[in-house]
Design a protein around this motif. Structure first.
Motif, PDB file in Angstrom:
ATOM      1  N   TYR A   1    -107.100  91.891  15.844  1.00 18.52           N
ATOM      2  CA  TYR A   1    -108.155  91.514  16.777  1.00 18.52           C
ATOM      3  C   TYR A   1    -109.039  92.695  17.171  1.00 18.52           C
ATOM      4  O   TYR A   1    -110.040  92.519  17.871  1.00 18.52           O
ATOM      5  CB  TYR A   1    -107.545  90.929  18.049  1.00 18.52           C
ATOM      6  N   LEU A   2    -108.655  93.903  16.752  1.00 18.49           N
ATOM      7  CA  LEU A   2    -109.321  95.119  17.207  1.00 18.49           C
ATOM      8  C   LEU A   2    -109.916  95.911  16.048  1.00 18.49           C
ATOM      9  O   LEU A   2    -110.077  97.130  16.138  1.00 18.49           O
ATOM     10  CB  LEU A   2    -108.334  96.007  17.981  1.00 18.49           C
ATOM     11  N   GLY A   3    -110.228  95.235  14.973  1.00 14.52           N
ATOM     12  CA  GLY A   3    -110.793  95.927  13.826  1.00 14.52           C
ATOM     13  C   GLY A   3    -109.849  96.933  13.205  1.00 14.52           C
ATOM     14  O   GLY A   3    -110.294  97.918  12.598  1.00 14.52           O
ATOM     15  N   GLY A   4    -108.549  96.702  13.358  1.00 13.57           N
ATOM     16  CA  GLY A   4    -107.556  97.590  12.790  1.00 13.57           C
ATOM     17  C   GLY A   4    -107.072  98.679  13.724  1.00 13.57           C
ATOM     18  O   GLY A   4    -106.103  99.385  13.413  1.00 13.57           O
ATOM     19  N   GLU A   5    -107.721  98.833  14.874  1.00 12.76           N
ATOM     20  CA  GLU A   5    -107.301  99.853  15.848  1.00 12.76           C
ATOM     21  C   GLU A   5    -106.024  99.421  16.562  1.00 12.76           C
ATOM     22  O   GLU A   5    -105.714  98.231  16.655  1.00 12.76           O
ATOM     23  CB  GLU A   5    -108.403 100.095  16.869  1.00 12.76           C
TER      24      GLU A   5
ATOM     25  N   LEU B   1    -105.351  73.170  43.565  1.00 12.29           N
ATOM     26  CA  LEU B   1    -106.072  74.306  42.998  1.00 12.29           C
ATOM     27  C   LEU B   1    -105.799  74.359  41.508  1.00 12.29           C
ATOM     28  O   LEU B   1    -104.658  74.174  41.071  1.00 12.29           O
ATOM     29  CB  LEU B   1    -105.609  75.624  43.648  1.00 12.29           C
ATOM     30  N   ILE B   2    -106.843  74.614  40.724  1.00  9.59           N
ATOM     31  CA  ILE B   2    -106.699  74.898  39.301  1.00  9.59           C
ATOM     32  C   ILE B   2    -106.762  76.410  39.108  1.00  9.59           C
ATOM     33  O   ILE B   2    -107.703  77.060  39.578  1.00  9.59           O
ATOM     34  CB  ILE B   2    -107.818  74.242  38.470  1.00  9.59           C
ATOM     35  N   VAL B   3    -105.770  76.959  38.422  1.00 11.52           N
ATOM     36  CA  VAL B   3    -105.845  78.342  37.954  1.00 11.52           C
ATOM     37  C   VAL B   3    -106.239  78.265  36.481  1.00 11.52           C
ATOM     38  O   VAL B   3    -105.551  77.630  35.682  1.00 11.52           O
ATOM     39  CB  VAL B   3    -104.511  79.088  38.112  1.00 11.52           C
ATOM     40  N   SER B   4    -107.328  78.887  36.124  1.00  8.08           N
ATOM     41  CA  SER B   4    -107.796  78.807  34.744  1.00  8.08           C
ATOM     42  C   SER B   4    -106.776  79.405  33.783  1.00  8.08           C
ATOM     43  O   SER B   4    -105.903  80.186  34.171  1.00  8.08           O
ATOM     44  CB  SER B   4    -109.117  79.557  34.571  1.00  8.08           C
ATOM     45  N   GLU B   5    -106.898  79.024  32.515  1.00  7.47           N
ATOM     46  CA  GLU B   5    -106.141  79.724  31.483  1.00  7.47           C
ATOM     47  C   GLU B   5    -106.456  81.220  31.546  1.00  7.47           C
ATOM     48  O   GLU B   5    -107.506  81.627  32.058  1.00  7.47           O
ATOM     49  CB  GLU B   5    -106.515  79.170  30.119  1.00  7.47           C
ATOM     50  N   ALA B   6    -105.562  82.040  31.039  1.00  8.86           N
ATOM     51  CA  ALA B   6    -105.773  83.480  31.036  1.00  8.86           C
ATOM     52  C   ALA B   6    -107.095  83.801  30.349  1.00  8.86           C
ATOM     53  O   ALA B   6    -107.379  83.323  29.252  1.00  8.86           O
ATOM     54  CB  ALA B   6    -104.615  84.172  30.330  1.00  8.86           C
ATOM     55  N   THR B   7    -107.913  84.625  31.015  1.00  9.37           N
ATOM     56  CA  THR B   7    -109.280  84.892  30.587  1.00  9.37           C
ATOM     57  C   THR B   7    -109.486  86.399  30.499  1.00  9.37           C
ATOM     58  O   THR B   7    -109.415  87.107  31.511  1.00  9.37           O
ATOM     59  CB  THR B   7    -110.278  84.255  31.573  1.00  9.37           C
ATOM     60  N   ALA B   8    -109.720  86.891  29.291  1.00 13.49           N
ATOM     61  CA  ALA B   8    -109.739  88.332  29.052  1.00 13.49           C
ATOM     62  C   ALA B   8    -110.955  88.997  29.691  1.00 13.49           C
ATOM     63  O   ALA B   8    -112.068  88.471  29.647  1.00 13.49           O
ATOM     64  CB  ALA B   8    -109.704  88.623  27.560  1.00 13.49           C
ATOM     65  N   VAL B   9    -110.719  90.179  30.248  1.00  9.66           N
ATOM     66  CA  VAL B   9    -111.788  90.943  30.889  1.00  9.66           C
ATOM     67  C   VAL B   9    -112.392  91.996  29.969  1.00  9.66           C
ATOM     68  O   VAL B   9    -113.395  92.629  30.327  1.00  9.66           O
ATOM     69  CB  VAL B   9    -111.282  91.624  32.181  1.00  9.66           C
ATOM     70  N   ASP B  10    -111.783  92.204  28.790  1.00 10.62           N
ATOM     71  CA  ASP B  10    -112.208  93.285  27.909  1.00 10.62           C
ATOM     72  C   ASP B  10    -111.815  92.923  26.478  1.00 10.62           C
ATOM     73  O   ASP B  10    -110.695  92.430  26.262  1.00 10.62           O
ATOM     74  CB  ASP B  10    -111.511  94.585  28.332  1.00 10.62           C
ATOM     75  N   PRO B  11    -112.682  93.168  25.492  1.00 13.08           N
ATOM     76  CA  PRO B  11    -112.280  92.907  24.101  1.00 13.08           C
ATOM     77  C   PRO B  11    -111.006  93.636  23.701  1.00 13.08           C
ATOM     78  O   PRO B  11    -110.237  93.127  22.870  1.00 13.08           O
ATOM     79  CB  PRO B  11    -113.486  93.401  23.293  1.00 13.08           C
ATOM     80  N   LEU B  12    -110.729  94.808  24.276  1.00  9.39           N
ATOM     81  CA  LEU B  12    -109.502  95.544  23.968  1.00  9.39           C
ATOM     82  C   LEU B  12    -108.253  94.804  24.434  1.00  9.39           C
ATOM     83  O   LEU B  12    -107.159  95.067  23.937  1.00  9.39           O
ATOM     84  CB  LEU B  12    -109.523  96.929  24.626  1.00  9.39           C
ATOM     85  N   GLY B  13    -108.425  93.906  25.379  1.00 11.37           N
ATOM     86  CA  GLY B  13    -107.290  93.174  25.913  1.00 11.37           C
ATOM     87  C   GLY B  13    -107.211  91.746  25.418  1.00 11.37           C
ATOM     88  O   GLY B  13    -106.454  90.952  25.972  1.00 11.37           O
ATOM     89  N   MET B  14    -107.970  91.397  24.384  1.00 14.72           N
ATOM     90  CA  MET B  14    -108.004  90.037  23.867  1.00 14.72           C
ATOM     91  C   MET B  14    -107.243  89.969  22.553  1.00 14.72           C
ATOM     92  O   MET B  14    -107.668  90.569  21.567  1.00 14.72           O
ATOM     93  CB  MET B  14    -109.452  89.579  23.661  1.00 14.72           C
ATOM     94  N   GLY B  15    -106.144  89.252  22.540  1.00 18.79           N
ATOM     95  CA  GLY B  15    -105.339  89.130  21.338  1.00 18.79           C
ATOM     96  C   GLY B  15    -104.828  87.730  21.113  1.00 18.79           C
ATOM     97  O   GLY B  15    -103.695  87.553  20.671  1.00 18.79           O
ATOM     98  N   TRP B  16    -105.632  86.750  21.429  1.00 17.03           N
ATOM     99  CA  TRP B  16    -105.217  85.359  21.255  1.00 17.03           C
ATOM    100  C   TRP B  16    -106.388  84.594  20.650  1.00 17.03           C
ATOM    101  O   TRP B  16    -107.483  84.549  21.215  1.00 17.03           O
ATOM    102  CB  TRP B  16    -104.822  84.744  22.593  1.00 17.03           C
ATOM    103  N   TYR B  17    -106.138  83.965  19.519  1.00 16.04           N
ATOM    104  CA  TYR B  17    -107.166  83.235  18.787  1.00 16.04           C
ATOM    105  C   TYR B  17    -107.751  82.119  19.651  1.00 16.04           C
ATOM    106  O   TYR B  17    -107.030  81.280  20.184  1.00 16.04           O
ATOM    107  CB  TYR B  17    -106.544  82.656  17.513  1.00 16.04           C
ATOM    108  N   ARG B  18    -109.050  82.149  19.827  1.00 14.75           N
ATOM    109  CA  ARG B  18    -109.820  81.137  20.560  1.00 14.75           C
ATOM    110  C   ARG B  18    -109.445  81.029  22.045  1.00 14.75           C
ATOM    111  O   ARG B  18    -109.672  79.996  22.675  1.00 14.75           O
ATOM    112  CB  ARG B  18    -109.731  79.762  19.875  1.00 14.75           C
ATOM    113  N   ALA B  19    -108.902  82.076  22.610  1.00 17.81           N
ATOM    114  CA  ALA B  19    -108.769  82.138  24.066  1.00 17.81           C
ATOM    115  C   ALA B  19    -110.098  82.632  24.651  1.00 17.81           C
ATOM    116  O   ALA B  19    -110.848  83.334  23.979  1.00 17.81           O
ATOM    117  CB  ALA B  19    -107.636  83.073  24.464  1.00 17.81           C
ATOM    118  N   PRO B  20    -110.399  82.278  25.905  1.00 21.42           N
ATOM    119  CA  PRO B  20    -111.700  82.656  26.466  1.00 21.42           C
ATOM    120  C   PRO B  20    -111.715  84.060  27.062  1.00 21.42           C
ATOM    121  O   PRO B  20    -110.692  84.609  27.461  1.00 21.42           O
ATOM    122  CB  PRO B  20    -111.906  81.610  27.561  1.00 21.42           C
ATOM    123  N   GLY B  21    -112.924  84.602  27.136  1.00 26.85           N
ATOM    124  CA  GLY B  21    -113.162  85.858  27.827  1.00 26.85           C
ATOM    125  C   GLY B  21    -114.192  85.675  28.913  1.00 26.85           C
ATOM    126  O   GLY B  21    -114.751  84.589  29.097  1.00 26.85           O
TER     127      GLY B  21
END
Length: 370
Positions: free
Chosen positions: A112-116, A53-73
């Motif tokens: 990653y959040l426009g300063g928020e 089984l392949i478990v994909s790299e961590a894949t964000a479900v929400d822009p608020l939870g994305m803090g890694w450069y060039r990681a997938p969503g």
């Protein structure tokens, strides 16, 4: 040569695996800057499709939870379409793949959040620093680093949004052709921040004792299982990890509560990070595998500093149903063959682990050099 238990079939819920070697999730930062999967990601995963089984790299479900450069969503249609090209490539190569659903919580930089501010169960900063986005005009090889900030404590609306994001992420993963999903509840990210007592100081129904601190996890599982059958849903946990400022007052009790939730939900598997030797994470002084087994009768994937021999021994002893391998998969796309034939492993160039494109990603050959 390892005994045959490592290469025997296993059922992880409804997912039938031809062997017990799992490719662990590995963030490699090869998506676009807009977090859309790329064609080289399809090549990368297809090269490794002979594992159980392949478990994909961590894949964000929400822009608020994305803090890694060039990681997938996986929150837009463009992302779904791009992931479909990846899963099609894996399936054409004979593999099986689940999508790891991810929200980083307090470990997102405001950059990653426009300063928020990022969100978390409590206003407590993570320890250490992380990659920041590459500034405009910066063509240096390595990314800049910045320390974590004190997050904003989540209110009821934030919790509701997060739960909806997990449900949408699960639905999108199904539409993208994944064979299931894995809920990322480990490594100090959002769900783990709710689970562990050091990072959850809430006084409402999502904090306090272990029942309160596991409530968010249970609700995430419910949201995900409203879109995907529970026998195709796993979760990854690290109840003894103290990385990034994590820690729990009673990991045994926390593990038992997590296992009970997984049992009640009828989940496909629990993916436990419990290193057998210190490395990327520390080996726990008091392992919790027995607490998980006592509460949960489903399949368990073990992770943490295993090689082929120790993995086989754990499986043969009933300490795991499968074992996942992360870093060995970076430079060894043919890891299953190398394990089966006791071939030496190639060493990864970690200068290119999280930056770059094809180099250090899809240019590692198999043992024969093809």
């Amino acid at each position: 040569m390892p005994a045959e238990s490592l290469f025997s079939p296993v059922s992880l819920g409804a997912i039938e695996c031809p062997n017990r070697i799992v490719m662990a999730p590995l963030t490699r930062a090869r998506a676009t800057e807009q977090h859309v999967p790329t064609e080289m990601m399809a090549d990368y995963y297809a090269m490794r499709a002979d594992c159980g089984l392949i478990v994909s790299e961590a894949t964000a479900v929400d822009p608020l939870g994305m803090g890694w450069y060039r990681a997938p969503g996986i929150w837009t249609q463009e992302m779904v379409d791009a992931w479909r090209r990846v899963t099609d490539a894996v399936h054409e190569a004979g593999g099986r793949m689940v999508c790891q659903l991810w929200h980083m919580g307090r470990l997102v930089l405001p950059d990653y959040l426009g300063g928020e501010l990022p969100i978390a169960p409590s206003a407590i900063a993570g320890e250490g620093e992380t990659f920041a986005p590459r500034p405009a005009g910066d063509d240096s090889h390595f990314l800049p680093m910045k320390p974590y900030v004190v997050p904003r404590e989540m209110d009821a609306a934030d919790i509701a949004r997060a739960l909806e994001s997990y449900a949408i992420g699960a639905a999108n993963a199904r539409r993208a052709g994944f064979d299931g999903v894995e809920i990322h509840a480990a490594n100090g990210y959002l769900i783990d921040q709710f689970l562990q007592s050091k990072t959850n100081h809430r006084t409402d129904g999502y904090g306090g004792d272990v029942n309160g601190r596991t409530r968010f996890l249970a609700e995430v599982i419910g949201a995900v299982c409203s879109e995907i059958a529970p026998d195709r849903v796993g979760m990854r946990v690290s109840p003894t990890s103290e990385r990034k400022g994590m820690g729990d007052e009673n990991p045994d009790a926390l593990t038992g509560a997590i296992g009970s939730i997984a049992q009640k939900a009828g989940m496909a598997y629990v993916h436990l990070i419990e290193p057998i030797a210190s490395g990327f994470m520390e080996k726990p002084d008091r392992p919790v595998m027995d607490k998980l087994r006592a509460a949960y009768s489903g399949a368990v994937i073990q992770n943490g500093s295993f090689d082929a021999q120790t993995a086989d021994e754990f499986i043969a002893a009933g300490q795991a149903d499968a074992v996942s391998f992360g870093r060995p998969y970076i430079a060894n796309p043919d890891l299953v063959t190398r394990f089966r034939q006791s071939l030496p492993l190639a060493e990864a160039d970690f200068d290119y682990a999280y930056v770059g494109d094809e180099k250090g990603y899809i240019d590692y050959p198999d043992y024969a050099g093809s």
